[in-house]
Design an enzyme around this catalytic site. Sequence first.
Site, PDB file in Angstrom:
ATOM      1  N   ASP A 153       0.925  -1.108  -0.232  1.00 60.31           N
ATOM      2  CA  ASP A 153       0.057   0.114  -0.098  1.00 60.31           C
ATOM      3  C   ASP A 153       0.914   1.162   0.076  1.00 60.31           C
ATOM      4  O   ASP A 153       2.125   1.119   0.117  1.00 60.31           O
ATOM      5  CB  ASP A 153      -0.813  -0.076   1.369  1.00 60.31           C
ATOM      6  CG  ASP A 153      -1.762   1.401   1.477  1.00 60.31           C
ATOM      7  OD1 ASP A 153      -2.296   1.946   0.482  1.00 60.31           O
ATOM      8  OD2 ASP A 153      -1.425   1.683   2.506  1.00 60.31           O
ATOM      9  N   ASP A 203      -0.245   5.231   0.763  1.00 64.28           N
ATOM     10  CA  ASP A 203      -0.502   6.098   1.873  1.00 64.28           C
ATOM     11  C   ASP A 203      -0.629   5.646   3.288  1.00 64.28           C
ATOM     12  O   ASP A 203      -1.514   4.654   3.627  1.00 64.28           O
ATOM     13  CB  ASP A 203      -1.954   6.825   1.820  1.00 64.28           C
ATOM     14  CG  ASP A 203      -1.781   7.692   0.579  1.00 64.28           C
ATOM     15  OD1 ASP A 203      -1.044   8.707   0.424  1.00 64.28           O
ATOM     16  OD2 ASP A 203      -2.443   7.400  -0.609  1.00 64.28           O
TER      17      ASP A 203
HETATM   18  C1  XBP Z   1      -5.449   6.162   0.701  1.00 65.01           C
HETATM   19  C2  XBP Z   1      -6.397   6.929   0.593  1.00 65.01           C
HETATM   20  C3  XBP Z   1      -6.404   7.999  -0.242  1.00 65.01           C
HETATM   21  C4  XBP Z   1      -5.778   9.234   0.241  1.00 65.01           C
HETATM   22  C5  XBP Z   1      -5.808  10.449  -0.552  1.00 65.01           C
HETATM   23  O1  XBP Z   1      -5.617   4.823   1.080  1.00 65.01           O
HETATM   24  O2  XBP Z   1      -7.672   6.737   0.859  1.00 65.01           O
HETATM   25  O3  XBP Z   1      -7.874   8.504  -0.688  1.00 65.01           O
HETATM   26  O4  XBP Z   1      -6.089   9.717   1.458  1.00 65.01           O
HETATM   27  O5  XBP Z   1      -5.684  10.182  -1.945  1.00 65.01           O
HETATM   28  P1  XBP Z   1      -4.825   3.551   1.089  1.00 65.01           P
HETATM   29  P2  XBP Z   1      -6.524  10.653  -3.002  1.00 65.01           P
HETATM   30  O6  XBP Z   1      -3.492   3.982   1.838  1.00 65.01           O
HETATM   31  O7  XBP Z   1      -5.472   2.638   1.567  1.00 65.01           O
HETATM   32  O8  XBP Z   1      -4.498   3.307  -0.443  1.00 65.01           O
HETATM   33  O9  XBP Z   1      -7.025  12.063  -2.888  1.00 65.01           O
HETATM   34  O10 XBP Z   1      -5.681  10.574  -4.457  1.00 65.01           O
HETATM   35  O11 XBP Z   1      -7.725   9.641  -2.881  1.00 65.01           O
HETATM   36 MG    MG Z   2      -2.936   2.990   3.581  1.00 66.72          MG
END
Ligand code: XBP
Ligand code: MG
Length: 259
Positions: A8, A10
């Site tokens: 993953d 973020d």
């Molecule tokens: C990450 C997210 C993303 C980020 C923002 O989830 O939920 O929405 O917060 O990015 P994960 P965007 O780590 O589970 O992938 O604005 O591009 O969505």
């Molecule tokens: Mg994440």
Amino acid sequence: MLRALIWDVDGTIAETERDGHRVAFNHAFEAQDLPWRWDVPTYGLLLGVAGGFERLLYDIEGRVDAPSSDSERVALARCLHAIKNAAYGRIVDAGHIALRPGVLRLMRACAEADIVQAIATTTSRANVAALFAASFGSDWAQRFRAVVCAEDAPSKKPDPLVYRVALTRLTLEAPDVLAVEDSPNGLLAARAAGIATLVTRSDYFRHGGFDGAAACCDDLDSRVTWAGGEAACVDIAVLRRVHAEAPARGFERPGMRSP
Ligand code: XBP
Ligand code: MG
């Protein structure tokens, strides 16, 4: 045998949310002359909604000072999301978001051990490219055999689509891989795709519910525990053990039947 590690982004590879995406969302509100702001705890609650656009729309729908028609609210969310992503790119380019402990070490170790690596994320390709160029250099794409982003999997986590697409691109089956996630939604997505998952809890999910994780740690350089053991940090031996022992603990693999 462990063939691939699917990361993953973020919260897992870097703490992007509090000081990256959240700050950029607030910049977008300000740029549009909106009085709305997401403070640190509020953003933590909103992270229950995966996807920045979906998160914006969810928040806008609860506001009395938001546009009244569906189409206007969607248009506003799209506009704010675009401004936010541009601001996020600038934050990342400026070097304000660091890799989490142990990430680079484990990526290098996987490369040396011939464990293929891939990305499965809810964020966009542009956001991944900005973060990875700043963190790994312009040749970052060489590290990963597949990079699966929001554009490839429009149904966001906890939907397993992003992991299913990653498996297809890797031409591997779920039992061949291990996922690394930081959030309950990410864990649910990987598990729903039949993938054993190591959880490296991020700041916003320090106390998240991680039932069904194959192993848990606070970061990859810290103590990691799983049903069959523990270790001082996450290394290749730990990845292999966690992966090998996951089925023995009742983890459901596709095609496997309970006795
Ligand atoms: C990450 C997210 C993303 C980020 C923002 O989830 O939920 O929405 O917060 O990015 P994960 P965007 O780590 O589970 O992938 O604005 O591009 O969505
Ligand atoms: Mg994440």
